[in-house]
Design a protein around this motif. Structure first.
Motif, mmCIF file in Angstrom:
data_model
loop_
_atom_site.group_PDB
_atom_site.id
_atom_site.type_symbol
_atom_site.label_atom_id
_atom_site.label_comp_id
_atom_site.label_asym_id
_atom_site.label_seq_id
_atom_site.Cartn_x
_atom_site.Cartn_y
_atom_site.Cartn_z
ATOM 1 N N MET A 236 -11.609 2.276 -5.452
ATOM 2 C CA MET A 236 -10.155 2.083 -5.187
ATOM 3 C C MET A 236 -9.668 0.745 -4.946
ATOM 4 S SD MET A 236 -8.977 5.710 -3.779
ATOM 5 C CE MET A 236 -9.369 7.358 -4.945
ATOM 6 N N ASN A 237 -10.356 0.133 -4.128
ATOM 7 C CA ASN A 237 -10.096 -1.225 -3.689
ATOM 8 C C ASN A 237 -9.818 -2.340 -4.688
ATOM 9 O OD1 ASN A 237 -12.826 -0.637 -3.554
ATOM 10 N ND2 ASN A 237 -13.084 -2.887 -2.558
ATOM 11 N N GLU A 238 -10.844 -2.033 -5.811
ATOM 12 C CA GLU A 238 -10.767 -2.778 -6.913
ATOM 13 C C GLU A 238 -9.462 -2.809 -7.738
ATOM 14 O OE1 GLU A 238 -12.919 -5.217 -6.693
ATOM 15 O OE2 GLU A 238 -14.346 -4.536 -5.280
ATOM 16 N N ILE A 239 -9.056 -1.630 -7.716
ATOM 17 C CA ILE A 239 -8.037 -1.313 -8.581
ATOM 18 C C ILE A 239 -6.664 -1.603 -7.838
ATOM 19 C CG2 ILE A 239 -6.507 0.721 -9.547
ATOM 20 C CD1 ILE A 239 -9.164 0.385 -10.940
ATOM 21 N N VAL A 240 -6.382 -1.709 -6.642
ATOM 22 C CA VAL A 240 -5.379 -2.150 -5.961
ATOM 23 C C VAL A 240 -5.347 -3.571 -5.745
ATOM 24 C CG1 VAL A 240 -6.395 -1.909 -3.696
ATOM 25 C CG2 VAL A 240 -3.933 -1.732 -4.068
ATOM 26 N N GLY A 241 -6.614 -4.202 -5.693
ATOM 27 C CA GLY A 241 -6.579 -5.610 -5.401
ATOM 28 C C GLY A 241 -5.528 -6.575 -6.556
ATOM 29 N N SER A 254 12.208 -12.899 -2.765
ATOM 30 C CA SER A 254 12.979 -11.583 -2.391
ATOM 31 C C SER A 254 12.145 -10.524 -2.845
ATOM 32 C CB SER A 254 14.181 -11.597 -3.194
ATOM 33 O OG SER A 254 14.274 -11.413 -4.315
ATOM 34 N N TYR A 255 11.238 -10.679 -4.021
ATOM 35 C CA TYR A 255 10.373 -9.609 -4.217
ATOM 36 C C TYR A 255 9.106 -9.698 -3.538
ATOM 37 C CZ TYR A 255 12.984 -8.217 -8.511
ATOM 38 O OH TYR A 255 13.903 -7.513 -9.248
ATOM 39 N N ARG A 256 8.582 -11.216 -3.400
ATOM 40 C CA ARG A 256 7.209 -11.241 -2.580
ATOM 41 C C ARG A 256 7.386 -10.440 -1.321
ATOM 42 N NH1 ARG A 256 4.967 -17.111 -1.784
ATOM 43 N NH2 ARG A 256 5.391 -17.156 -3.962
ATOM 44 N N ALA A 257 8.661 -10.636 -0.574
ATOM 45 C CA ALA A 257 8.615 -9.871 0.580
ATOM 46 C C ALA A 257 8.329 -8.487 0.701
ATOM 47 C CB ALA A 257 10.017 -10.319 1.387
ATOM 48 N N HIS A 258 8.599 -7.884 -0.302
ATOM 49 C CA HIS A 258 8.175 -6.395 -0.467
ATOM 50 C C HIS A 258 6.918 -5.998 -1.157
ATOM 51 C CE1 HIS A 258 12.071 -5.672 1.592
ATOM 52 N NE2 HIS A 258 12.437 -6.691 0.931
ATOM 53 N N ALA A 259 5.983 -7.071 -1.280
ATOM 54 C CA ALA A 259 5.050 -6.869 -2.197
ATOM 55 C C ALA A 259 4.082 -5.728 -1.769
ATOM 56 C CB ALA A 259 4.014 -8.215 -1.942
ATOM 57 N N GLU A 260 3.787 -5.387 -0.507
ATOM 58 C CA GLU A 260 3.000 -4.302 -0.119
ATOM 59 C C GLU A 260 3.826 -2.998 -0.506
ATOM 60 O OE1 GLU A 260 1.640 -2.044 4.185
ATOM 61 O OE2 GLU A 260 2.674 -4.126 4.198
ATOM 62 N N ALA A 261 5.013 -2.664 -0.263
ATOM 63 C CA ALA A 261 5.745 -1.410 -0.859
ATOM 64 C C ALA A 261 5.657 -1.165 -2.226
ATOM 65 C CB ALA A 261 7.019 -1.387 -0.205
ATOM 66 N N ASP A 262 5.888 -2.582 -2.837
ATOM 67 C CA ASP A 262 5.869 -2.202 -4.517
ATOM 68 C C ASP A 262 4.641 -1.907 -5.033
ATOM 69 O OD1 ASP A 262 8.664 -2.889 -4.407
ATOM 70 O OD2 ASP A 262 8.475 -4.936 -4.680
ATOM 71 N N CYS A 263 3.638 -2.746 -4.554
ATOM 72 C CA CYS A 263 2.124 -2.477 -4.705
ATOM 73 C C CYS A 263 1.875 -1.122 -4.653
ATOM 74 C CB CYS A 263 1.211 -3.520 -3.795
ATOM 75 S SG CYS A 263 -0.549 -3.214 -4.357
ATOM 76 N N PHE A 264 2.206 -0.736 -3.459
ATOM 77 C CA PHE A 264 1.661 0.801 -3.122
ATOM 78 C C PHE A 264 2.300 1.845 -4.359
ATOM 79 C CE2 PHE A 264 2.932 4.910 -1.534
ATOM 80 C CZ PHE A 264 1.658 5.487 -1.245
ATOM 81 N N PHE A 265 3.417 1.702 -4.765
ATOM 82 C CA PHE A 265 3.890 2.440 -5.747
ATOM 83 C C PHE A 265 3.441 2.210 -7.198
ATOM 84 C CE2 PHE A 265 6.987 3.139 -2.294
ATOM 85 C CZ PHE A 265 7.100 4.304 -2.119
ATOM 86 N N CYS A 266 3.321 1.215 -7.317
ATOM 87 C CA CYS A 266 2.529 0.476 -8.544
ATOM 88 C C CYS A 266 0.926 1.199 -8.802
ATOM 89 C CB CYS A 266 2.432 -0.749 -8.973
ATOM 90 S SG CYS A 266 4.243 -1.343 -9.378
ATOM 91 N N THR A 268 -0.049 3.727 -6.985
ATOM 92 C CA THR A 268 -0.165 5.097 -6.902
ATOM 93 C C THR A 268 0.231 5.767 -8.420
ATOM 94 O OG1 THR A 268 0.721 5.468 -4.683
ATOM 95 C CG2 THR A 268 1.047 7.044 -6.190
ATOM 96 N N ALA A 269 1.065 5.002 -9.215
ATOM 97 C CA ALA A 269 1.491 5.194 -10.509
ATOM 98 C C ALA A 269 0.147 5.121 -11.499
ATOM 99 C CB ALA A 269 2.366 4.506 -10.885
ATOM 100 N N LEU A 270 -0.573 4.154 -11.133
ATOM 101 C CA LEU A 270 -1.812 3.774 -11.962
ATOM 102 C C LEU A 270 -2.992 4.999 -11.656
ATOM 103 C CD1 LEU A 270 -3.445 2.150 -14.230
ATOM 104 C CD2 LEU A 270 -3.900 0.702 -12.232
ATOM 105 N N MET A 271 -3.150 5.137 -10.220
ATOM 106 C CA MET A 271 -3.923 6.064 -9.905
ATOM 107 C C MET A 271 -3.899 7.428 -10.416
ATOM 108 S SD MET A 271 -6.504 4.767 -8.270
ATOM 109 C CE MET A 271 -7.357 6.682 -7.915
ATOM 110 N N SER A 272 -2.465 7.854 -10.584
ATOM 111 C CA SER A 272 -2.186 9.103 -11.327
ATOM 112 C C SER A 272 -2.807 9.137 -12.698
ATOM 113 C CB SER A 272 -0.483 9.295 -11.300
ATOM 114 O OG SER A 272 0.018 8.500 -12.069
#
Length: 402
Positions: A236-241, A254-266, A268-272
């Motif tokens: 999973m680490n290789e997918i999220v990286g 302004s987007y980069r500042a929220h990279a962690e949250a945005d990455c998490f939901f993207c 999660t969507a891919l993992m689904s």
């Protein structure tokens, strides 16, 4: 106007619409996203379903999702009894003090009760140790993940001496090696991770800072906590990286500042969509990894019976090479820039993984002469350590497969 400038204008126009035409965006993204502005990060958010096509909804969606992710950190990452949000003080009338999760502070760290937040906290360390090992070797051929993020999580990095807010503090890293990924429970069978290493180390940062790998660690930990039936599985680490890299490299601060949250939901969507790849009991189900390897094998048989029969005669079964290819979406076979280019096309495919199978088939067909000449050992080495190649050659070949 140059071809590059023309493509930039096409993306500019497509993403500027009040309602983004997803069909047009897929067409553009399939041919590769220019590495300028926020095109790739925004396109992926749309194609993975994190954002809807209507621009007017983006501000609200992002604000709600980012607030929700902050709540996940407070409830799932911070240790029991933490002092965040002013919690942890009694009211003076004999009431039990509680933390921000409503956890009674009489809950002792040595408690083994099933309702004990501390018991859960220590049990989590079992899979956290594996996450810690894996994120410390993420994309080892580049130094990005060892570098400090410009936007560390304040409630985590400013621990004020409180141990356990930073996840890596909760586990003691062992000597890291590039050992094969073995299947355990719901996990994988063997992935034979690549062993390239950059000269920099994955050391933790000082108080007030955190490296990108620490952010990825937190994303994977929260995902595992929210999906207890699946948990964390190596790979999973290789997918999220790559997703995190794209979000954390967004030129729009302004987007980069929220990279962690945005990455998490993207993520999660891919993992689904690919979670069946990571669950052993679903290997034979439609969408499971054995089913996908079967599709690749059938396509190879149709496109080049000679290669198919040669590999079959050598008993070089698809699981020896395509298991990793398909499960990790080729993230271990090519340099990161090439992986991003592949994922542009894969995410643009409405059938999603049909084109991934075509890319894998093309990788084999392109090496036709070598494969037919090689013995078993040489072919295993060739397919498990795919030789350097212009990724556009592979993608163009894949497009040509009817």
């Amino acid at each position: 106007m140059s071809i590059f400038k023309a493509r930039v204008k096409e993306f500019d126009d497509a993403l500027a619409q009040d309602v983004v035409d997803l069909k047009e965006l897929r067409r553009l993204t399939f041919n590769g996203v220019p590495d300028v502005q926020s095109f790739r990060a925004l396109s992926w958010k749309l194609l993975l379903g994190y954002l809807g096509p209507r621009r007017s909804s983006w501000t609200t969606t992002l604000a709600q999702k980012r607030a929700l992710y902050k709540q996940f950190i407070e409830e799932l990452v911070l240790p029991p009894g933490h002092s965040c949000n002013g919690a942890g003080e009694g009211d003076g009338d004999g009431d039990v003090a509680v933390d921000s999760r409503g956890v009674g502070l009489q809950d002792h760290p040595l408690s083994e009760g099933p309702e004990s937040a501390w018991n859960t906290f220590f049990n989590d360390n079992e899979f956290l140790l594996q996450i810690d090992k894996d994120v410390r070797r993420l994309c080892p051929d580049i130094s990005f993940f060892q570098q400090p993020t410009e936007y560390p999580c304040d409630i985590v990095v400013h621990s004020k001496g409180e141990h356990g807010r930073r996840l890596h503090e909760r586990v003691v890293p062992t000597v890291l090696s590039s050992a094969n990924v073995e299947r355990k429970g719901l996990g994988m069978t063997k992935i034979n991770l690549i062993t390239k290493r950059s000269v920099e180390t994955y050391a933790a940062m000082e108080d007030g800072q955190e490296a990108h790998w620490e952010v990825v660690q937190r994303i994977l930990f929260i995902y595992a906590k929210l999906n207890p039936g699946q948990g964390y599985v190596q790979g999973m680490n290789e997918i999220v990286g790559p997703i995190y890299y794209v979000m954390a490299s967004d030129p729009d601060l302004s987007y980069r500042a929220h990279a962690e949250a945005d990455c998490f939901f993207c993520f999660t969507a891919l993992m689904s969509e690919i979670r069946d790849f990571f669950i052993k009991t679903l290997d034979d189900a439609e969408g499971g990894i054995k089913f996908m390897m079967g599709l690749l094998s059938n396509m190879l048989k149709t496109k080049d019976i000679d290669i198919y029969e040669h590999l079959k005669s050598q008993e070089l079964h698809p699981q020896y090479y395509s298991f990793r290819w398909l499960t990790l979406l080729l993230s271990q076979e090519f340099p990161l820039p090439d992986v991003l280019r592949i994922w542009d096309s894969v995410f643009s495919d409405e059938q999603r993984f049909n084109f991934l199978i075509k890319i894998c088939c093309s990788m084999i067909l392109i090496q036709r002469e070598a494969i037919l000449e090689n013995d078993f050992a040489s072919n295993v080495k060739l397919l498990q350590n795919y030789p350097p190649i212009d990724i556009n050659v592979v993608i163009t070949h894949a497009v040509s497969l009817a």
